[in-house]
Design a protein around this motif. Structure first.
Motif, PDB file in Angstrom:
ATOM      1  N   ASN B  58       0.848  -1.196   0.000  1.00 42.96           N
ATOM      2  CA  ASN B  58       0.000   0.000   0.000  1.00 42.96           C
ATOM      3  C   ASN B  58       0.884   1.246   0.000  1.00 42.96           C
ATOM      4  O   ASN B  58       2.020   1.223   0.464  1.00 42.96           O
ATOM      5  N   ILE B  59       0.311   2.316  -0.550  1.00 46.89           N
ATOM      6  CA  ILE B  59       1.147   3.493  -0.812  1.00 46.89           C
ATOM      7  C   ILE B  59       1.077   4.525   0.316  1.00 46.89           C
ATOM      8  O   ILE B  59       0.195   4.475   1.151  1.00 46.89           O
ATOM      9  N   HIS B  60       2.004   5.430   0.277  1.00 43.20           N
ATOM     10  CA  HIS B  60       2.048   6.668   1.065  1.00 43.20           C
ATOM     11  C   HIS B  60       2.468   6.561   2.527  1.00 43.20           C
ATOM     12  O   HIS B  60       3.227   7.384   2.986  1.00 43.20           O
ATOM     13  N   ARG B  61       2.009   5.579   3.292  1.00 48.04           N
ATOM     14  CA  ARG B  61       2.438   5.598   4.688  1.00 48.04           C
ATOM     15  C   ARG B  61       3.205   4.345   5.103  1.00 48.04           C
ATOM     16  O   ARG B  61       3.405   4.107   6.271  1.00 48.04           O
ATOM     17  N   GLU B  69       8.520   1.832  -3.035  1.00 50.40           N
ATOM     18  CA  GLU B  69       8.548   1.596  -4.491  1.00 50.40           C
ATOM     19  C   GLU B  69       7.160   1.823  -5.101  1.00 50.40           C
ATOM     20  O   GLU B  69       7.019   2.453  -6.147  1.00 50.40           O
ATOM     21  N   ALA B  70       6.162   1.269  -4.414  1.00 46.55           N
ATOM     22  CA  ALA B  70       4.796   1.403  -4.921  1.00 46.55           C
ATOM     23  C   ALA B  70       4.391   2.882  -4.958  1.00 46.55           C
ATOM     24  O   ALA B  70       3.811   3.358  -5.938  1.00 46.55           O
ATOM     25  N   THR B  71       4.729   3.615  -3.884  1.00 52.48           N
ATOM     26  CA  THR B  71       4.400   5.035  -3.808  1.00 52.48           C
ATOM     27  C   THR B  71       5.058   5.801  -4.951  1.00 52.48           C
ATOM     28  O   THR B  71       4.429   6.614  -5.618  1.00 52.48           O
ATOM     29  N   GLU B  72       6.331   5.499  -5.165  1.00 49.18           N
ATOM     30  CA  GLU B  72       7.073   6.203  -6.203  1.00 49.18           C
ATOM     31  C   GLU B  72       6.446   5.977  -7.579  1.00 49.18           C
ATOM     32  O   GLU B  72       6.251   6.906  -8.359  1.00 49.18           O
ATOM     33  N   LYS B  73       6.095   4.726  -7.864  1.00 43.88           N
ATOM     34  CA  LYS B  73       5.494   4.398  -9.164  1.00 43.88           C
ATOM     35  C   LYS B  73       4.130   5.057  -9.325  1.00 43.88           C
ATOM     36  O   LYS B  73       3.773   5.552 -10.400  1.00 43.88           O
ATOM     37  N   TYR B  74       3.365   5.049  -8.236  1.00 45.61           N
ATOM     38  CA  TYR B  74       2.010   5.613  -8.300  1.00 45.61           C
ATOM     39  C   TYR B  74       2.069   7.132  -8.473  1.00 45.61           C
ATOM     40  O   TYR B  74       1.312   7.715  -9.238  1.00 45.61           O
TER      41      TYR B  74
END
Lengths: 138, 410
Positions: B58-61, B69-74
């Motif tokens: 899950n992203i952001h926190r 990695e997921a946050t960066e891609k999103y």
């Protein structure tokens, strides 16, 4: 015979192009109109019901896809002379058998517009009109 | 090579779309339903696959590697989308489920501040997604909904634009390209008239973003909505562009996690843009898929794609006109979509017979029932094109239409 030629086999196209019992009965016992706005298929049915509750005469009027209109035309031939109790018992399977073609779920709706219209006409007859025989001009 | 001819290599492009190898009823698939949804290149399918296999979190926190990695891609997907339509920043880009959700967000959020009797202007050719939200909110909030008329040609009537957009108008929402008629509406001119009347201008870009270079600053719309799945991306990801100061003033449409900065028992401070409008766990993989789709489109170039679309639609219209008793709806200058009817044969019958030849077109009201009533037809058949289509496929469409005519006895 490949798939499409069986769906649009000669008998279906013949009923579509030359619908049987097409027209109106001005003094019908019951007149009912159904419309499928999703497809734009439309069907009107006129039934003349005699004292024994048999369909003495039937006429249809409508426009739409070949499947919906051919199905309605074929159904008029089937219901003529039949008692309304028999028509009430008719189901999806009877229409599929009558058409004799494979249909996807989407096209099934087109095929069943006729039966729905006929059955709902009978519901209206039994609920509101009740008395058989000729009615005033409509 | 002349500048009018595209340099795009269709044969090479087709190799990127695995589904184009499909056989339908034993025939090679001819996919001409791109206005409904486009097919996906393997680059997009692989990006989603890679995300789930290697980066899912899950992203952001999340303070761990996968989460970062997921946050960066999103977030990168927002940046790429911003560049794609020449927006100032990723903060102007809100991810939604689709165009419909983007337009609903606007309808709910913008009308909440309107007063009884305020006017909203849309057009007769709108898709239900840019029609029903305004109609329903106008009813709920006692607003007046007005319609710009279309003329015989299928263009927005210039007088009707001027008559409808007045000082009473608060919102104007018009499709950039019609999904039925193919009409390319002068959204830049309409935006100018709208702004002269101090109203907000929304363009529905579902049919334009996939097919032409979009510069939101040049057309100067306040909001622009589009879907990922019509531009080679996955389903479940849509975009809402908005001008920053407007987005900042607006209330969120959905409340929940991620869209907050601070929550106390008696009040909540909302997050910064664009996250204020992205409540809950978003469609992360789909956002990354959209990012890959934008890379793919940019690699070919939107100008090239637009030229190729023009070649295809011009050829298709020319060939369709050769068929006697075929009615074409819409203006001469159009996007990559053409609607037609063959005599009185119902579009569903046409579509079904084409399917037996492996050809996928659309038949029906195309989610434009009010427009169908203006055209006075229950349905139309619609062929729509994209970068992987070929002239040869159009020839197959034409032959199949002749077969339809023959079957129906003509």
């Amino acid at each position: 015979m490949d798939g499409i030629d069986s769906i649009y086999r000669e008998q279906i196209l013949d009923h579509y192009k030359n619908p049987r019992n097409f027209g109106k009965i001005m003094n019908a016992t019951v007149h009912h109109h159904e419309y499928n706005p999703l497809c734009g298929d439309e069907l009107e049915v006129y039934l003349l019901i005699d004292d024994d509750k048999n369909v003495a005469d039937v006429k249809i009027h409508g426009k739409g896809c070949a499947i919906s209109q051919a199905s309605a035309s074929m159904l008029t031939e089937k219901v003529k002379g039949k008692n309304i109790e028999e028509i009430k018992k008719m189901a999806k399977e009877d229409i599929l058998e009558m058409l004799g073609i494979p249909l996807s779920p989407v096209r099934l709706k087109c095929a069943l517009l006729s039966l729905d219209t006929f059955k709902n006409a009978i519901v209206i007859f039994e609920k509101y009109i009740k008395e058989p025989g000729v009615k005033g001009e409509r | 090579m002349s500048s009018n001819k595209t340099t795009l290599n269709t044969e090479q492009i087709r190799k990127d779309f695995p589904i184009l190898n499909r056989k339908i009823h034993g025939k090679q698939l001819v996919y001409l339903d791109n206005a409904a949804t486009s097919q996906k290149p393997r680059q997009v399918i692989e990006a989603i696959d890679d995300y789930y296999k290697n980066h899912n979190a899950n992203i952001h926190r999340s303070i761990h590697t996968l989460g970062e990695e997921a946050t960066e891609k999103y977030e990168e997907a927002h940046e790429k989308t911003a560049e794609f339509i020449n927006a100032d920043s990723y903060q102007n880009i809100i991810f939604t489920k689709n165009t419909t959700e983007s337009l609903n967000l606007l309808a709910y959020s913008l009308t909440s501040k309107l007063k009884k009797g305020d006017e909203i202007v849309i057009s007769q050719m709108e898709h239900h997604s840019n029609f029903v939200p305004w109609q329903q909110l106008a009813k709920q909030r006692d607003l007046k909904l007005k319609f710009i008329k279309i003329n015989e040609e299928g263009l927005l009537d210039a007088d009707s634009i001027n008559e409808n957009i007045t000082k009473k108008t608060k919102i104007v929402s018009v499709t950039h390209v019609s999904n039925v008629l193919g009409t390319i509406n002068p959204v830049k001119d309409i935006a100018k008239i709208t702004h002269e009347n101090n109203a907000l201008m929304i363009a529905d870009g579902a049919q334009s973003a996939p097919h032409m270079p979009i510069d939101v600053k040049n057309i100067d719309v306040d909001f622009y909505a589009f879907s990922g799945h019509k531009m080679l991306g996955p389903t479940g990801i849509g975009v809402l562009y908005g001008k920053r100061e407007l987005l900042e003033e607006m209330n969120p449409f959905l409340y929940g996690g991620e869209m907050i900065r601070e929550v106390k028992f008696d009040d909540t401070k909302f997050n910064d843009l664009p996250w204020k409008f992205e409540a809950g766990t978003m469609n992360i993989a789909e956002g990354i898929g959209l990012s890959a789709a934008i890379d793919y489109l940019n690699n070919i170039g939107m100008e090239q794609i637009q030229k190729r679309d023009n070649e295809l639609i011009d050829y298709a219209v020319k060939r369709l006109k050769e068929i006697k008793d075929l009615t074409i709806y819409g203006p001469e200058e159009r996007g990559a979509v053409v609607s037609f009817n063959l005599k009185s044969i119902h579009a569903h019958d046409v579509s079904q017979i084409l399917d037996s030849e492996g050809i996928a077109i659309r038949a029906g009201h195309h989610c434009c029932m009010p427009l169908m009533s203006v055209l006075k037809v229950p349905a139309t058949a619609r062929a729509s094109f994209y970068l992987y289509n070929t002239e040869k496929e159009i020839d197959k469409l034409i032959s199949a239409l002749h077969k339809v005519k023959k079957m129906f006895g003509d």
